[in-house]
Design a protein around this motif. Structure first.
Motif, PDB file in Angstrom:
ATOM      1  N   TYR A  44       5.129   3.636  -6.885  1.00 55.88           N
ATOM      2  CA  TYR A  44       4.064   3.255  -7.227  1.00 55.88           C
ATOM      3  C   TYR A  44       3.153   4.354  -6.840  1.00 55.88           C
ATOM      4  CZ  TYR A  44       6.184  -1.225  -7.687  1.00 55.88           C
ATOM      5  OH  TYR A  44       7.173  -2.292  -7.872  1.00 55.88           O
ATOM      6  N   ASP A  45       3.353   5.616  -6.895  1.00 60.87           N
ATOM      7  CA  ASP A  45       2.488   6.729  -6.275  1.00 60.87           C
ATOM      8  C   ASP A  45       1.880   6.724  -4.922  1.00 60.87           C
ATOM      9  OD1 ASP A  45       2.551   8.003  -8.605  1.00 60.87           O
ATOM     10  OD2 ASP A  45       0.927   6.624  -9.638  1.00 60.87           O
ATOM     11  N   ASP A  46       2.813   5.920  -4.040  1.00 66.65           N
ATOM     12  CA  ASP A  46       2.342   5.492  -2.603  1.00 66.65           C
ATOM     13  C   ASP A  46       3.413   6.126  -1.835  1.00 66.65           C
ATOM     14  OD1 ASP A  46       1.628   4.419  -0.191  1.00 66.65           O
ATOM     15  OD2 ASP A  46       1.629   2.327  -1.024  1.00 66.65           O
ATOM     16  N   HIS A  47       2.890   7.287  -1.037  1.00 67.65           N
ATOM     17  CA  HIS A  47       3.614   7.878  -0.129  1.00 67.65           C
ATOM     18  C   HIS A  47       4.376   7.156   0.931  1.00 67.65           C
ATOM     19  CE1 HIS A  47      -0.118   8.420   2.884  1.00 67.65           C
ATOM     20  NE2 HIS A  47      -0.529   7.068   1.772  1.00 67.65           N
ATOM     21  N   ARG A  48       3.602   6.095   1.188  1.00 68.57           N
ATOM     22  CA  ARG A  48       4.325   5.263   2.486  1.00 68.57           C
ATOM     23  C   ARG A  48       5.335   4.356   1.727  1.00 68.57           C
ATOM     24  NH1 ARG A  48       1.264   7.130   6.719  1.00 68.57           N
ATOM     25  NH2 ARG A  48      -0.832   7.466   6.188  1.00 68.57           N
ATOM     26  N   MET A  49       5.550   4.049   0.645  1.00 66.15           N
ATOM     27  CA  MET A  49       6.562   3.506   0.021  1.00 66.15           C
ATOM     28  C   MET A  49       7.882   4.383   0.072  1.00 66.15           C
ATOM     29  SD  MET A  49       5.647   0.375  -0.769  1.00 66.15           S
ATOM     30  CE  MET A  49       6.826  -0.275  -2.194  1.00 66.15           C
ATOM     31  N   VAL A  50       7.760   5.653  -0.143  1.00 67.10           N
ATOM     32  CA  VAL A  50       8.774   6.467  -0.068  1.00 67.10           C
ATOM     33  C   VAL A  50       9.198   6.319   1.427  1.00 67.10           C
ATOM     34  CG1 VAL A  50       9.614   8.973   0.110  1.00 67.10           C
ATOM     35  CG2 VAL A  50       7.980   8.069  -1.729  1.00 67.10           C
ATOM     36  N   MET A  51       8.147   6.502   2.390  1.00 66.47           N
ATOM     37  CA  MET A  51       8.831   6.440   3.822  1.00 66.47           C
ATOM     38  C   MET A  51       9.350   5.003   4.208  1.00 66.47           C
ATOM     39  SD  MET A  51       5.056   7.781   5.250  1.00 66.47           S
ATOM     40  CE  MET A  51       4.357   9.667   4.655  1.00 66.47           C
ATOM     41  N   VAL A  86      15.460   6.371  -4.331  1.00 65.48           N
ATOM     42  CA  VAL A  86      14.022   6.423  -4.105  1.00 65.48           C
ATOM     43  C   VAL A  86      13.292   6.961  -5.526  1.00 65.48           C
ATOM     44  CG1 VAL A  86      11.749   6.811  -2.760  1.00 65.48           C
ATOM     45  CG2 VAL A  86      14.296   6.419  -1.727  1.00 65.48           C
ATOM     46  N   GLU A  87      12.528   6.338  -6.112  1.00 68.79           N
ATOM     47  CA  GLU A  87      11.846   6.800  -7.433  1.00 68.79           C
ATOM     48  C   GLU A  87      11.029   7.758  -6.909  1.00 68.79           C
ATOM     49  OE1 GLU A  87       8.642   5.362 -10.615  1.00 68.79           O
ATOM     50  OE2 GLU A  87       8.714   4.932  -8.472  1.00 68.79           O
ATOM     51  N   ASN A  88      10.553   8.783  -7.606  1.00 65.97           N
ATOM     52  CA  ASN A  88       9.406   9.724  -7.399  1.00 65.97           C
ATOM     53  C   ASN A  88       9.009  10.156  -5.855  1.00 65.97           C
ATOM     54  OD1 ASN A  88       7.220  11.369  -7.833  1.00 65.97           O
ATOM     55  ND2 ASN A  88       5.640   9.595  -8.522  1.00 65.97           N
ATOM     56  N   VAL A  89      10.169  10.664  -5.112  1.00 61.23           N
ATOM     57  CA  VAL A  89      10.197  10.897  -3.763  1.00 61.23           C
ATOM     58  C   VAL A  89       8.934  12.042  -3.702  1.00 61.23           C
ATOM     59  CG1 VAL A  89      11.742  12.596  -3.802  1.00 61.23           C
ATOM     60  CG2 VAL A  89      11.397  11.308  -1.816  1.00 61.23           C
ATOM     61  N   ALA A  90       8.501  12.793  -4.686  1.00 66.25           N
ATOM     62  CA  ALA A  90       7.423  13.866  -4.492  1.00 66.25           C
ATOM     63  C   ALA A  90       6.134  13.244  -4.144  1.00 66.25           C
ATOM     64  CB  ALA A  90       7.450  14.947  -5.600  1.00 66.25           C
ATOM     65  N   VAL A 117       5.419  11.458  -1.642  1.00 64.29           N
ATOM     66  CA  VAL A 117       5.171  11.406  -0.268  1.00 64.29           C
ATOM     67  C   VAL A 117       4.509  12.961  -0.156  1.00 64.29           C
ATOM     68  CG1 VAL A 117       7.194  12.960   0.259  1.00 64.29           C
ATOM     69  CG2 VAL A 117       6.548  11.162   1.712  1.00 64.29           C
ATOM     70  N   GLY A 118       4.139  13.838  -1.100  1.00 66.14           N
ATOM     71  CA  GLY A 118       3.293  14.732  -0.622  1.00 66.14           C
ATOM     72  C   GLY A 118       1.997  14.491  -0.556  1.00 66.14           C
ATOM     73  N   LYS A 119       1.716  13.274  -0.765  1.00 67.98           N
ATOM     74  CA  LYS A 119       0.224  12.982  -0.341  1.00 67.98           C
ATOM     75  C   LYS A 119      -0.125  13.381   0.891  1.00 67.98           C
ATOM     76  CE  LYS A 119      -2.989   9.086  -1.237  1.00 67.98           C
ATOM     77  NZ  LYS A 119      -3.590   8.838  -0.020  1.00 67.98           N
ATOM     78  N   THR A 120       0.692  13.018   2.050  1.00 69.26           N
ATOM     79  CA  THR A 120       0.564  13.349   3.141  1.00 69.26           C
ATOM     80  C   THR A 120       1.559  14.062   3.989  1.00 69.26           C
ATOM     81  OG1 THR A 120       1.146  11.081   4.008  1.00 69.26           O
ATOM     82  CG2 THR A 120      -1.039  11.428   3.431  1.00 69.26           C
ATOM     83  N   LEU A 121       2.721  14.181   3.316  1.00 71.69           N
ATOM     84  CA  LEU A 121       3.918  14.954   4.135  1.00 71.69           C
ATOM     85  C   LEU A 121       4.978  15.499   3.093  1.00 71.69           C
ATOM     86  CD1 LEU A 121       4.756  15.001   7.014  1.00 71.69           C
ATOM     87  CD2 LEU A 121       6.026  12.796   6.996  1.00 71.69           C
ATOM     88  N   PRO A 122       4.357  16.665   2.601  1.00 67.25           N
ATOM     89  CA  PRO A 122       5.197  17.267   1.694  1.00 67.25           C
ATOM     90  C   PRO A 122       6.690  17.736   1.953  1.00 67.25           C
ATOM     91  CG  PRO A 122       3.004  18.219   1.881  1.00 67.25           C
ATOM     92  CD  PRO A 122       3.011  17.192   3.020  1.00 67.25           C
ATOM     93  N   ASN A 123       6.730  17.905   3.411  1.00 61.48           N
ATOM     94  CA  ASN A 123       7.874  18.298   3.707  1.00 61.48           C
ATOM     95  C   ASN A 123       8.968  16.963   4.371  1.00 61.48           C
ATOM     96  OD1 ASN A 123       6.418  17.853   6.150  1.00 61.48           O
ATOM     97  ND2 ASN A 123       7.806  19.751   7.010  1.00 61.48           N
TER      98      ASN A 123
END
Ligand code: S3P
Ligand code: PEP
Length: 427
Positions: free
Chosen positions: A382-389, A403-407, A409-415
């Motif tokens: 859902y475009d939410d960096h913390r859902m990736v984490m 994990v869908e749309n892992v990228a 996470v680049g909102k706050t942690l690109p690497n």
């Protein structure tokens, strides 16, 4: 491991052994974006050292540049040259709460029109109270009656300021935004909050502390913040590592019964992520803050968590994932306002953890989580960096989490995926 493109699913790696790693983390989003605002409004050039370079902070830098501020780069650091603030400009806030709430009061100081818009979801995040507060402080804003993004700030080259009452129960950033620009208002500002409690007290403390470090005079009482008009000093801001972004790495120590150290953990800080020390200890982790940083050790078993996260809401997604893998049930409360974050985080966590076979129930102000054996599957983010984490943490223990749309996470942690892989390889 290569980074996935937005369309690919990222197969979250399973931990084949207890983690044993030191994970250096990039700078704090919240500190970086405050430092950029305060440097832009200062009376002399300044620098932001070890800033976070991510979507949210690049959007802030870009927004300030579009208003006439010089934000130059030097070996990854930023040099900020305050300038005459002027439109016309178009500001893209993306999905960054800090940009959408901190930038409009700066735009109000500019002369000329500043159009502000963001991602589709940004148009749904709470903005009404700050739009109305700015109007009450003498700023002309045309929002087409939406009480939300997009809108146009008709900057008059200055803001009168004064006293304003707002309901900031939806987001502390509504207060922080007004305070950060207020030294430049003719009368400063007195912000009075009326309504259910304001969340994220540490973030408000961060706003007040950084304003004072820049030379502003700030007074606070319960639900009242006063900023006097006056100059802000140009200075060097040294950004601490992002402690909220430490959550999933430290959580990995519990999930795998291993050890993770985050270096440069500050001895004292206004960051809400510092609460991880107490929260993870309450779940059974061994937590030690020393010269090497913060070290968290797990024993392999860990308990559920009964906690009010009102002040540290941004830790919720990762703590919820951890709770789903714990030995007992958890109750996370005080977080109704997360429905207005990057996505409705309460609904998203219920849907996605339950989609893997979990048992998460939404409460009026939180989540109830009963651990159950989980299975693999697609975890939407859902475009939410913390859902990736959160998904990555679940994947350590649950084979087949995609994990869908892992990228995002680049909102706050690109690497993030690189750091995650390095952690698992024992870096
Ligand atoms: O001021 C800040 O830097 C932030 C404040 C908090 O917002 P809310 O008070 O809207 O939760 C937090 O969740 C967000 O990630 C960052
Ligand atoms: C709520 C968050 O971000 P934002 O700054 O966009 O509000 C977050 O990072 O968890």
């Amino acid at each position: 491991m290569p980074s996935a493109t937005p369309q690919e699913h990222w197969p979250a790696p399973v931990a084949s052994a207890p983690v044993d790693a030191t994970v250096p983390l990039p700078g704090s989003k919240s500190m970086t974006n405050r430092a950029l605002i305060l440097a832009a409004l200062a009376d002399a050039p300044g620098t932001v050292t070890r800033p976070l370079r991510s979507r949210d902070s690049e959007l802030m830098a870009g927004a300030l540049r579009s208003l006439g501020v010089g934000v130059g780069e030097d070996a990854g650091d930023w040099q900020v040259l305050p300038g005459e603030l002027a439109g016309p400009a178009r500001v893209d806030v993306g999905l960054a709460g800090t940009v959408m709430r901190f930038l409009p009061p700066v735009a109000a100081l500019a002369s000329g029109e500043v159009h502000v818009d963001g991602d589709p979801r940004a148009r749904e995040r709470p903005m009404g109270p700050i739009i109305r507060a700015l109007r009450a402080l003498g700023v002309e804003i045309d929002d087409g009656g939406r009480d939300a993004l997009p809108f146009t700030v008709h900057g008059a080259g200055g803001v009168e300021g004064g006293t304003v009452t707002i309901d900031a129960s939806g987001s502390s950033q509504l207060v922080s935004g007004l305070l950060l620009a207020a030294p430049r208002f003719a009368k400063g500002v007195e912000v009075r909050h009326e309504g259910p409690p304001v969340p994220s007290a540490p973030h408000l403390a961060m706003t007040v502390a950084m304003l004072r470090e820049a030379g502003a005079i700030v007074e606070t009482e319960r639900n009242v913040w006063r900023v006097a008009p006056g100059p802000l000093r140009g200075r060097e801001w040294v950004i601490e590592p992002d402690l909220s972004n430490a959550a999933q790495f430290l959580g990995a120590a519990l999930v795998t019964g291993g050890r993770v150290t985050v270096p440069d953990w500050p001895a004292s800080t206004t960051q809400p992520g510092d609460a991880l020390r107490g929260l993870l200890a309450a779940m059974g982790a061994e937590v030690a803050l020393g010269p090497d940083g913060l070290t968290v050790r797990g024993t392999g078993a860990f308990s559920g968590l009964d906690a009010d996260l009102h002040e540290v809401g941004e830790l919720t997604p990762v703590l919820a994932a951890l709770a789903a893998l714990a030995d007992g049930p958890s109750r996370l409360t005080g977080i109704a306002h997360l429905r207005g974050h990057e996505t409705d985080r309460l609904a998203a966590l219920v849907t996605e953890i339950n989609g893997l076979g979990g048992d998460v129930r939404e409460l009026p102000d939180g989540l109830e989580i009963r651990p159950r054996p989980l299975r693999g599957g697609v975890f939407r983010t859902y475009d939410d960096h913390r859902m990736v984490m959160a998904a990555a943490l679940l994947g350590l223990a649950v084979p087949g989490v995609e994990v869908e749309n892992v990228a995002t996470v680049g909102k706050t942690l690109p690497n993030f995926t690189e750091l995650w892989t390095a952690m698992l390889e024992g870096a």
